[in-house]
Write a protein that holds these residues in place. Sequence first.
Motif, short mmCIF file in Angstrom:
data_model
loop_
_atom_site.label_atom_id
_atom_site.label_comp_id
_atom_site.label_asym_id
_atom_site.label_seq_id
_atom_site.Cartn_x
_atom_site.Cartn_y
_atom_site.Cartn_z
N UNK A 1 0.82 -1.07 -0.17
CA UNK A 1 -0.05 0.11 0.03
C UNK A 1 0.68 1.32 0.14
N UNK A 2 0.56 2.05 -1.08
CA UNK A 2 1.27 3.49 -1.01
C UNK A 2 0.06 4.53 -0.68
N UNK A 3 0.07 5.12 0.69
CA UNK A 3 -0.83 6.34 0.87
C UNK A 3 -0.78 7.28 0.00
N UNK A 4 -2.17 7.80 -0.22
CA UNK A 4 -2.25 8.94 -1.21
C UNK A 4 -1.83 10.25 -0.63
N UNK A 5 -1.63 11.13 -1.69
CA UNK A 5 -1.26 12.70 -1.11
C UNK A 5 -2.66 13.40 -0.81
N UNK A 6 -2.98 13.82 0.30
CA UNK A 6 -4.12 14.34 0.66
C UNK A 6 -3.97 15.89 0.86
N UNK A 7 -4.48 16.62 -0.10
CA UNK A 7 -4.43 18.00 0.06
C UNK A 7 -2.83 18.50 0.05
N UNK A 8 -1.94 17.92 -0.52
CA UNK A 8 -0.73 18.43 -0.66
C UNK A 8 0.13 17.81 0.63
N UNK A 9 -0.34 16.98 1.73
CA UNK A 9 0.34 16.21 2.74
C UNK A 9 0.67 14.91 2.33
N UNK A 10 1.76 14.45 2.60
CA UNK A 10 2.07 13.25 2.53
C UNK A 10 1.96 12.53 3.85
N UNK A 11 1.66 11.18 3.92
CA UNK A 11 1.42 10.33 5.09
C UNK A 11 2.95 10.26 5.89
N UNK A 12 2.74 10.22 7.24
CA UNK A 12 3.74 9.84 8.03
C UNK A 12 3.56 8.32 8.13
N UNK A 13 4.76 7.76 8.54
CA UNK A 13 4.99 6.22 8.71
C UNK A 13 5.23 5.86 10.41
N UNK A 14 4.56 5.26 10.91
CA UNK A 14 4.85 4.79 12.42
C UNK A 14 4.84 3.15 12.29
N UNK A 15 6.08 2.79 13.04
CA UNK A 15 6.03 1.38 13.19
C UNK A 15 5.55 0.89 14.41
N UNK A 16 4.79 -0.32 14.54
CA UNK A 16 4.22 -0.62 15.93
C UNK A 16 5.02 -1.91 16.28
#
Length: 304
Positions: A9-24
């Motif tokens: 999965x590649x998260x989409x660009x939302x209103x110019x903002x890229x997603x941040x990734x957090x490991x659990x």
Amino acid sequence: MIDSTASIFSPPLINGVSASKVFLPHEISAPTIFAYLCQHFPHIQSSEWQQRFSDELIYAANGEKLKIDSIYTPNSHIFYYRFLAQEIHVPFQHEILYENEHLLVVDKPHFLTMTPTGQYVQETLLVRLKKQTGYEELTPIHRLDRETAGVVLFCKKPECRGIYQQLFADRKVQKIYHAIAAYRSEIIFPQTLQLHMEKGNPFYTMQTNAEKAQNTETFIELLEHNQQHAKYRLQPKTGKQHQLRVHLNYLGLPILNDPFYPMVAHKADDDFSQPLQLLAKEIYFIDPILNQGMCFSSNFELTL
């Protein structure tokens, strides 16, 4: 256990903002992902995480939109988006000066922060550019202070970023700045100023230390003056934080409207009345991919 969904999965660009990734991580004990996020980011209020879940701004590694009661799943990762409920609008526009397959060259206005930080997300140059161009992987190659205007380079492809950043590390990029400061007839120009600079107090400022070896160098020329103020041409050989601001202040010529030097004088965040009179005017380098000379100049001008 390996996170098998890492590349699906590649998260989409939302209103110019890229997603941040957090490991659990596996060693954490948390009943829900919401509980872990509140624990992992103590500086962010739980109500803000609740809002992000409600707005469907948190995704599992497989692209599933998570809910506030989604179970904590160790050895996986999630994506989240950061937006601010209220953000001060910066009433100045950037301009794209040049673009090719690898680079985006931009004229940054005063008061616009480079990348999301603290109280700015939408009102940053990076997010504005992503929103305008749709280039999800756009990243800055170098930086300008929020207060400084002028030419800045962005890389469109992650695999090329290190190649261009190495140019700066190897001091193979020539940068020319303009600044407005006081005019003092007793100071002789042109001159080369070499100083040792280190972190100051407050922590976001820099200071000089005459007892340590020089680690900064700037060539300074006088372009014009009106007896009271002068326009200077600055060519830094090194690239320390606030270098040009500290160097001119050292000469007793603090840059006009500098909120940090010689003294810290905080202004209201929505006060755009007195921009720092410092401009990244020109940049030169040999493009390591195209193997050709590149020269860009800001369309902004500082006037006496």
